[in-house]
Design an enzyme around this catalytic site. Structure first.
Site, PDB file in Angstrom:
ATOM      1  N   HIS A 222       2.347 -59.272 -76.165  1.00  0.00           N
ATOM      2  CA  HIS A 222       2.853 -60.321 -75.290  1.00  0.00           C
ATOM      3  C   HIS A 222       2.829 -59.805 -73.858  1.00  0.00           C
ATOM      4  CE1 HIS A 222       4.179 -63.211 -78.273  1.00  0.00           C
ATOM      5  NE2 HIS A 222       4.879 -62.296 -78.919  1.00  0.00           N
TER       6      HIS A 222
ATOM      7  N   CYS B 287      -0.774 -62.725 -72.473  1.00  0.00           N
ATOM      8  CA  CYS B 287      -0.612 -63.743 -71.443  1.00  0.00           C
ATOM      9  C   CYS B 287      -0.332 -63.072 -70.105  1.00  0.00           C
ATOM     10  CB  CYS B 287       0.539 -64.682 -71.786  1.00  0.00           C
ATOM     11  SG  CYS B 287       0.117 -65.942 -73.002  1.00  0.00           S
TER      12      CYS B 287
END
Length: 339
Positions: free
Chosen positions: A169, A211
């Site tokens: 992440h 991301c």
């Protein structure tokens, strides 16, 4: 954050265009997403830097000026001064370190289904390219730092290059370990030419699947127009300490990165496919151009139950400080020894 609806998320999970029957797209952002849209990251904003928050700015953040810590930096010349290509004729291709994050201790972070597919595929293709691959699973930050510091302290004189891949992440300028977030320059700074002389003048490659924000790319429909039918190579020379880096992000700053829960992330699917097909034929920047093409053209999110996340697009972002052409020539065909 992993936005989840019908199996799709933003690391995000996605599918190829033309396969709407398999809605398994998610994102690698932070926080959580409900039916109302993307959630907040919860990250602490870092201080601004005059070079920006991207790869170049983060590398610059780790630079120590000569006035504060001067020392004479000397490294062995491994490539002729004006050689067009990197010397890839060392005994070894080099280390490839893969940090694969699936589960997290941070309450707001969901598990990253599909990341093991990415890890397995990347491991396979890197071994085919003669890398010595080591996989680290769900590491805490201190363990990542210890591993990177150890790798940078090794003698890489007999290696062509080094490669680091991080699957996790993330948010803009940050990536998540199992227990906390960290800035990516905490990793790169160990490998600059002044800190790791045995890699000076050699490629240092970083691939980041995460991301970089929570913005979405709805894309633009393209329609066909109706009218369309270099001095003496033997002399010593200096290089910048930040030369010879390449950082390939799965998405542009500020945007989601999509991941399919069964087939893996769009970026890693595309990267592995290109490395397998063309890794020993094309130079790395040409190859990464085709990776960008695959991600941009062949993939689109499928989250019909979450309209704001549905039919979204993605484009990787490549930052290069390479100074020569890089090609993973076949070790069995390349002559032994170093330039």
């Amino acid at each position: 954050m992993d936005a989840t609806n019908n199996g799709e998320s933003a690391d995000q999970v996605g599918i190829r265009v033309g396969n709407p029957e398999q809605p398994n797209d998610h994102t690698d952002a932070l926080g959580s997403v409900g039916s109302g849209g993307a959630g907040s990251s919860g990250l602490v904003a870092g201080s601004s830097h005059p070079y920006g928050s991207g790869a170049i700015g983060q590398l610059a953040n780790g630079y120590s000026s000569p006035s504060s810590s001067y020392r004479k930096n000397v490294a062995k010349m491994v490539t002729d001064r004006h050689a067009a290509e990197y010397n890839m004729r060392h005994k070894n291709r080099g280390m490839a370190l893969i940090f694969n994050h699936e589960h997290f201790e941070v309450p707001t972070l969901k598990s990253r289904a599909g990341t093991n597919v990415d890890c397995e595929n990347l491991t396979r293709v890197l071994k085919q390219l003669d890398f010595e691959v080591t996989v680290y699973k769900d590491c805490r930050y201190k363990d990542i730092l210890r591993t990177i510091e150890y790798a940078a302290s090794q003698n890489h004189s007999d290696s062509d290059c080094i490669l680091v891949a991080i699957l996790s992440h993330g948010e803009m300028g940050y990536i998540y370990a199992k227990d906390t977030q960290y800035k990516l320059d905490n990793i790169w700074s160990f490998f600059t030419a002044n800190h790791c002389p045995s890699l000076a003048g050699k490629p240092k490659l970083f691939f980041i699947q995460a991301c970089q924000g929570d913005r979405l790319d709805g894309g633009v429909t393209m329609q066909r127009s109706q009218t369309e039918t270099d001095g003496d190579s033997s002399m010593s020379y200096k290089i910048p300490v930040h030369a010879d880096f390449l950082i390939a992000y799965s998405t542009v700053p500020g945007f989601y990165s999509w991941r399919n829960t069964t087939r893996g992330s769009w970026f890693m699917q595309s990267l592995c496919a290109e490395l397998a097909a063309n890794g020993k034929r094309l130079d790395i920047l040409t190859l990464l151009t085709f990776v960008c093409q695959r991600v941009a053209v062949d993939f689109e999110s499928c989250t019909p139950d979450t309209p704001e996340m549905h039919q979204q697009k993605q484009i990787p972002c490549i930052t290069t400080m390479l100074t020569r052409i890089l090609r993973f020539s076949d070790k069995q065909l390349a002559p032994a020894g170093r330039v």
